[in-house]
Design a protein around this motif. Sequence first.
Motif, PDB file in Angstrom:
ATOM      1  N   PHE A 188       0.836  -1.208   0.000  1.00  0.00           N
ATOM      2  CA  PHE A 188       0.000   0.000   0.000  1.00  0.00           C
ATOM      3  C   PHE A 188       0.868   1.254   0.000  1.00  0.00           C
ATOM      4  N   ALA A 189       1.909   1.273   0.814  1.00  0.00           N
ATOM      5  CA  ALA A 189       2.788   2.441   0.876  1.00  0.00           C
ATOM      6  C   ALA A 189       3.451   2.701  -0.469  1.00  0.00           C
ATOM      7  N   ALA A 190       3.844   1.640  -1.156  1.00  0.00           N
ATOM      8  CA  ALA A 190       4.487   1.793  -2.459  1.00  0.00           C
ATOM      9  C   ALA A 190       3.501   2.336  -3.494  1.00  0.00           C
ATOM     10  N   GLN A 191       2.257   1.841  -3.457  1.00  0.00           N
ATOM     11  CA  GLN A 191       1.249   2.285  -4.424  1.00  0.00           C
ATOM     12  C   GLN A 191       0.876   3.756  -4.237  1.00  0.00           C
ATOM     13  N   ASN A 192       1.054   4.280  -3.027  1.00  0.00           N
ATOM     14  CA  ASN A 192       0.650   5.659  -2.735  1.00  0.00           C
ATOM     15  C   ASN A 192       1.845   6.551  -2.394  1.00  0.00           C
ATOM     16  N   SER A 193       3.008   6.161  -2.844  1.00  0.00           N
ATOM     17  CA  SER A 193       4.235   6.883  -2.491  1.00  0.00           C
ATOM     18  C   SER A 193       4.279   8.308  -3.032  1.00  0.00           C
ATOM     19  N   GLU A 194       3.472   8.594  -4.060  1.00  0.00           N
ATOM     20  CA  GLU A 194       3.482   9.929  -4.663  1.00  0.00           C
ATOM     21  C   GLU A 194       2.368  10.831  -4.134  1.00  0.00           C
ATOM     22  N   CYS A 195       1.677  10.401  -3.097  1.00  0.00           N
ATOM     23  CA  CYS A 195       0.514  11.167  -2.630  1.00  0.00           C
ATOM     24  C   CYS A 195       0.877  12.362  -1.763  1.00  0.00           C
ATOM     25  N   GLN A 224       6.355   7.677   4.047  1.00  0.00           N
ATOM     26  CA  GLN A 224       6.096   6.238   4.062  1.00  0.00           C
ATOM     27  C   GLN A 224       5.610   5.777   5.438  1.00  0.00           C
ATOM     28  N   GLU A 225       6.233   6.290   6.514  1.00  0.00           N
ATOM     29  CA  GLU A 225       5.842   5.844   7.852  1.00  0.00           C
ATOM     30  C   GLU A 225       4.403   6.222   8.186  1.00  0.00           C
ATOM     31  N   VAL A 226       3.931   7.326   7.640  1.00  0.00           N
ATOM     32  CA  VAL A 226       2.535   7.717   7.846  1.00  0.00           C
ATOM     33  C   VAL A 226       1.611   6.773   7.084  1.00  0.00           C
ATOM     34  N   LEU A 227       1.952   6.472   5.856  1.00  0.00           N
ATOM     35  CA  LEU A 227       1.142   5.558   5.053  1.00  0.00           C
ATOM     36  C   LEU A 227       1.047   4.188   5.701  1.00  0.00           C
ATOM     37  N   LEU A 228       2.154   3.707   6.241  1.00  0.00           N
ATOM     38  CA  LEU A 228       2.151   2.404   6.895  1.00  0.00           C
ATOM     39  C   LEU A 228       1.224   2.396   8.106  1.00  0.00           C
ATOM     40  N   LEU A 229       1.248   3.477   8.890  1.00  0.00           N
ATOM     41  CA  LEU A 229       0.388   3.554  10.062  1.00  0.00           C
ATOM     42  C   LEU A 229      -1.084   3.631   9.677  1.00  0.00           C
ATOM     43  N   LEU A 230      -1.398   4.392   8.639  1.00  0.00           N
ATOM     44  CA  LEU A 230      -2.792   4.549   8.229  1.00  0.00           C
ATOM     45  C   LEU A 230      -3.399   3.231   7.765  1.00  0.00           C
ATOM     46  N   VAL A 231      -2.677   2.500   6.955  1.00  0.00           N
ATOM     47  CA  VAL A 231      -3.226   1.233   6.477  1.00  0.00           C
ATOM     48  C   VAL A 231      -3.221   0.198   7.595  1.00  0.00           C
ATOM     49  N   ARG A 232      -2.227   0.261   8.488  1.00  0.00           N
ATOM     50  CA  ARG A 232      -2.221  -0.639   9.640  1.00  0.00           C
ATOM     51  C   ARG A 232      -3.469  -0.424  10.499  1.00  0.00           C
ATOM     52  N   ASN A 233      -3.807   0.851  10.727  1.00  0.00           N
ATOM     53  CA  ASN A 233      -4.986   1.156  11.542  1.00  0.00           C
ATOM     54  C   ASN A 233      -6.265   0.600  10.931  1.00  0.00           C
TER      55      ASN A 233
END
Length: 499
Positions: A440-447, A451-460
């Motif tokens: 998920f973080a890789a797919q949205n890396s340009e948003c 990366q650490e925020v993206l990982l936390l959001l999808v983890r939640n």
Amino acid sequence: MYISVMKKLVTMLLVLVLFASIAYANGTPEEQRIFFENIINNSQGPKSVAQNNGGATKASTGSEVISRDMATLERLYQYVEKNYLYDIDYDAVYEAMATALFNTLGDKYSYYVKAEKAEDYGDDVKGSYGGLGLYFSKSYVQYQDPEDERTLYAVISQAFPDTPCSRAGLMTGDLITEINGQSVVELEASDCAKLMKGNPGTTVSLTIKRGASVFTIDLVREIVTVPTVVYEMIDSDNAYLRILEFSRGTYRSISDALDKLSAKGMQKLIIDLRNNPGGDVDSALAIVDLFVSNTDLLYLSYKDPSKNIRYSATSKITVSPDVDIAILTNGGTASAAEIFSAAMRDTGRAVLVGTKTFGKGVMQLVSSFGDGYISVTTASFSGPTGKPINKEGVLPDIEIADISIEEDEVQPYLDLMNSNAISTFVDNNPDFTDENLKKFAAQNSECGLRQEVLLLLVRNEYLGRMNYDDRPLADIKYDVVCKTAYDYLQSKDKSVVNF
């Protein structure tokens, strides 16, 4: 008797200000002059705390000042009672004056709880209430309406197990936009809480926004007991214990938790006090006593030095001194949680990891007063080293901040949340694995989000869909503070930290 006298005292204080201002504002200049002359000529009230007496200055004690003021105010009160044209709502005046008395102290921890709010206040103190079983928060970094970036909703931060909230499927991250049809946008958090609380068996309607979906659900209030302790074994050696607050029942819960964790082989322990607002000081000290022995824990300083107290640990401990301990703190760690943190660190029993604590180093005496409550700051406290905590906080040994949305990330964050991209990804990738989180973080890396925020959001999102009992409590991969504490406990060289 004391309450009656105090009520009269408080009532008179504001009457002086209230009716003197009425007379001055509404009377003619001559009426104003006569009004004030009559008061002054018949008053023995002080012009200042220290009065001149033939060149010698004699300081008045607080009780003398109060006595003189009461005599003056009683005459004023009698004058108003006799001459004021309209009826006086004495109860309303009293409530306003009691509040004003505490407001003039300039101490946010000293206050008067009005009679009509006393029931809600008592519920908060006791830790149980007729409600829905959730924690929520409001702040600018939370979800916002894309049409108005300043619009804030109430965001569910925790849904407790086996409560109306959890049984209805409400999850961490859900937005409460309306309560009983009333928008929460302009409401304070306390107002939202009051609307959700009520008599058990009654119904409350919540409008929920989850991603792009909006729905309304009716929940029946129940008696909810706020949990204070959760724990688990992270692995065969490491344990995690989170204390949400210190209440009267926390000691027994902690004692039982430590017994069970020890039986499972606990060799290292992470105690999470982040966002713990404190609570019962005696409970916090009793829990420290499970870990240390024969040492000072806390100093309480009162207005009257003869009342000062020193708290010391007993000779008995429950947790082996061989168990290494790290305590997680942040700016939401306050009051009794700071006492616990300072005592554990200053006695050399634990290392603190995170950021500086809140800095509430004063204690209040809370008691009923008439039909309401009063909270009065009566003492300040400091840890074993004697360093004050109030306004200073407790500094961590290892400083590292929780991951949060930075200012330049707010808009990308809102765009992502409103796009429904996270829930769609989890729908299509239902397995909670590191590979899927990184995908998920890789797919949205340009948003525009780190990366650490993206990982936390999808983890939640994954955690929110899990049954509460199956949900892991400690995250030693993506929670950077917890990970840092865990790594420190595994380290063989701990000499970098000075107690």
